[in-house]
Design a protein around this motif. Sequence first.
Motif, PDB file in Angstrom:
ATOM      1  N   GLN A  61       4.913   9.122  -0.029  1.00 45.65           N
ATOM      2  CA  GLN A  61       3.545   8.770  -0.580  1.00 45.65           C
ATOM      3  C   GLN A  61       3.624   7.413  -1.003  1.00 45.65           C
ATOM      4  O   GLN A  61       2.499   6.635  -0.811  1.00 45.65           O
ATOM      5  N   ALA A  62       4.218   6.884  -1.809  1.00 47.10           N
ATOM      6  CA  ALA A  62       4.453   5.514  -2.252  1.00 47.10           C
ATOM      7  C   ALA A  62       4.494   4.561  -1.097  1.00 47.10           C
ATOM      8  O   ALA A  62       3.785   3.418  -1.168  1.00 47.10           O
ATOM      9  N   PHE A  63       5.159   4.647  -0.227  1.00 44.25           N
ATOM     10  CA  PHE A  63       5.358   3.920   0.983  1.00 44.25           C
ATOM     11  C   PHE A  63       3.933   3.754   1.476  1.00 44.25           C
ATOM     12  O   PHE A  63       3.233   2.551   1.921  1.00 44.25           O
ATOM     13  N   LEU A  68      -2.531  -0.735   0.322  1.00 39.30           N
ATOM     14  CA  LEU A  68      -2.793  -1.863  -0.254  1.00 39.30           C
ATOM     15  C   LEU A  68      -2.442  -3.318   0.339  1.00 39.30           C
ATOM     16  O   LEU A  68      -3.218  -4.047   0.145  1.00 39.30           O
ATOM     17  N   GLU A  69      -1.158  -3.214   0.886  1.00 37.34           N
ATOM     18  CA  GLU A  69      -0.955  -4.502   1.582  1.00 37.34           C
ATOM     19  C   GLU A  69      -1.572  -4.963   2.754  1.00 37.34           C
ATOM     20  O   GLU A  69      -1.856  -6.060   3.340  1.00 37.34           O
ATOM     21  N   ILE A  70      -2.144  -3.812   3.547  1.00 39.84           N
ATOM     22  CA  ILE A  70      -2.978  -4.215   4.681  1.00 39.84           C
ATOM     23  C   ILE A  70      -4.508  -4.347   4.681  1.00 39.84           C
ATOM     24  O   ILE A  70      -5.079  -4.736   5.616  1.00 39.84           O
ATOM     25  N   LYS A  96      -5.792   1.226  -8.495  1.00 42.61           N
ATOM     26  CA  LYS A  96      -5.091   1.494  -9.488  1.00 42.61           C
ATOM     27  C   LYS A  96      -4.243   3.010  -9.286  1.00 42.61           C
ATOM     28  O   LYS A  96      -3.071   3.292  -9.731  1.00 42.61           O
ATOM     29  N   GLU A  97      -4.801   3.849  -8.804  1.00 42.37           N
ATOM     30  CA  GLU A  97      -4.230   5.189  -8.172  1.00 42.37           C
ATOM     31  C   GLU A  97      -2.964   5.057  -7.264  1.00 42.37           C
ATOM     32  O   GLU A  97      -1.976   5.466  -7.337  1.00 42.37           O
ATOM     33  N   LEU A  98      -3.285   4.170  -6.308  1.00 42.79           N
ATOM     34  CA  LEU A  98      -2.375   4.039  -5.347  1.00 42.79           C
ATOM     35  C   LEU A  98      -1.165   3.318  -5.938  1.00 42.79           C
ATOM     36  O   LEU A  98       0.040   3.442  -5.509  1.00 42.79           O
ATOM     37  N   GLU A  99      -1.350   2.467  -6.973  1.00 45.94           N
ATOM     38  CA  GLU A  99      -0.470   1.736  -7.590  1.00 45.94           C
ATOM     39  C   GLU A  99       0.501   2.519  -8.282  1.00 45.94           C
ATOM     40  O   GLU A  99       1.694   2.223  -8.305  1.00 45.94           O
ATOM     41  N   VAL A 153       5.616   5.049  -9.813  1.00 47.00           N
ATOM     42  CA  VAL A 153       6.132   6.273 -10.130  1.00 47.00           C
ATOM     43  C   VAL A 153       7.509   6.366  -9.110  1.00 47.00           C
ATOM     44  O   VAL A 153       8.652   6.808  -9.552  1.00 47.00           O
ATOM     45  N   ALA A 154       7.451   5.891  -7.905  1.00 49.75           N
ATOM     46  CA  ALA A 154       8.652   5.875  -6.956  1.00 49.75           C
ATOM     47  C   ALA A 154       9.710   4.720  -7.653  1.00 49.75           C
ATOM     48  O   ALA A 154      10.764   4.791  -7.623  1.00 49.75           O
ATOM     49  N   HIS A 155       8.973   3.637  -8.025  1.00 49.53           N
ATOM     50  CA  HIS A 155       9.882   2.553  -8.666  1.00 49.53           C
ATOM     51  C   HIS A 155      10.770   3.091  -9.790  1.00 49.53           C
ATOM     52  O   HIS A 155      11.784   2.800 -10.109  1.00 49.53           O
ATOM     53  N   ASN A 156       9.828   3.953 -10.574  1.00 49.49           N
ATOM     54  CA  ASN A 156      10.466   4.593 -11.967  1.00 49.49           C
ATOM     55  C   ASN A 156      11.646   5.457 -11.599  1.00 49.49           C
ATOM     56  O   ASN A 156      12.561   5.516 -12.358  1.00 49.49           O
ATOM     57  N   MET A 157      11.334   5.946 -10.305  1.00 53.07           N
ATOM     58  CA  MET A 157      12.295   6.953  -9.900  1.00 53.07           C
ATOM     59  C   MET A 157      13.658   6.321  -9.698  1.00 53.07           C
ATOM     60  O   MET A 157      14.739   6.792  -9.770  1.00 53.07           O
TER      61      MET A 157
END
Length: 396
Positions: free
Chosen positions: A235-237, A243-245, A289-292, A297-301
């Motif tokens: 999901q983070a991906f 966000l990036e495209i 903000k929600e997508l970030e 969360v993934a980075h924290n994991m």
Amino acid sequence: MNKNTLFAHTTTGYKHIQMDLANEDSVDLWQNDPYQIIAIADGHGARECFRSEVGSSLAVDVAIQNLKLFAQTVDKYDLDHVLQNEEDREALIRSLIQDIVDNWNQYVYADIQAFPIREEEYQRAQTLSSIYQKGMYLTNIYGTTLLSALITENYILILQQGDGVCICVDQNGFLYQPMPDDALCIRNITTSLCDKDASRRMRYVWIDRRQADPVAIMIASDGIDKSFQDLIHLQAFFGELCLEIKDLDQEKIQSYFAHLLPEISKRGSKDDTSLAGWIDPSKIEAVKKELEHYVQVAHNMDRLKSAENRLHHEKNAKKHFDMEKGKLESRVQKIEKEIEALQEEKIELRKNLDALEMLHSKQVNACKDAQHSLDEANGRFVRSLMSLEEQKKEEQ
């Protein structure tokens, strides 16, 4: 730039490049307001499916053609009310699915007629070679999955046969998988368009955009899905992807995926990787903000996992240190006992040495006394001889 962004990209898997194998995935898109269609097919990698890259290409073409016709028919004959009724909708969509499966089978047999199966291809099939040569189960040769989506102004229709993943982003920025799981898709085992019950087993999701309007729909082959360790990272991906495209034009999107997909394959599944999607950039901005948050969360994991790995490493290092410390302490205790035993032996030897020295001293004194006595005896003996000599002289 169009209001909505549409993309479809694929790359040959890292392992396939190493083995000089073809990309068995196919992707494509079609857009002509008010319709957009995206489709992905993943040809099976089994030796028995030696034309699966052709099968996946045919699947994508058939899906786009039939979804286009479906959307045009609904509009032309004003069948929107039919889609509102669950029973009628089921019948209509099942008819579409049947057409897709039938057309794919027809295209497969047309391809076989145009390009007859060669002897070396039969040999690749190994155990199924004799069955294929009898003209049986020939669609297996072209085996492939299919995942496609039709986006119209009023509704969205997503179809899936086999593995792969579909991720939607709702208006609140929540990422979810709309498609129900297929119980027969387990690890590397998947259902297929070549299955006899493909038209019955193919899954679908119909979304009424007037009630729930996603801001993004993304579909991917299992080469993407299996490159991530869990749903949170997947999901983070997809969240980060949106966000990036969202602000890129088509040329930059092409460049973006040309770099991204090979890296995903190399670091992840090593399989062919394919990705297609539809996003509304303006609405993506509203849920930024929600997508970030998904990404964070993934980075924290990842950081937590890294910390856990370090802790595990340190615990193992401490365990090893404690074991070595225990061994050294045991050796020290053993050596200390040996030293203590040697000291006791030294004391005992010293006692023995003192006793021997005392005995030696006594023996030396005894020898001296004996020598003195001998000297005295010799003196007396000499004097006696001298006295005898004198007596002899006197007697003469």
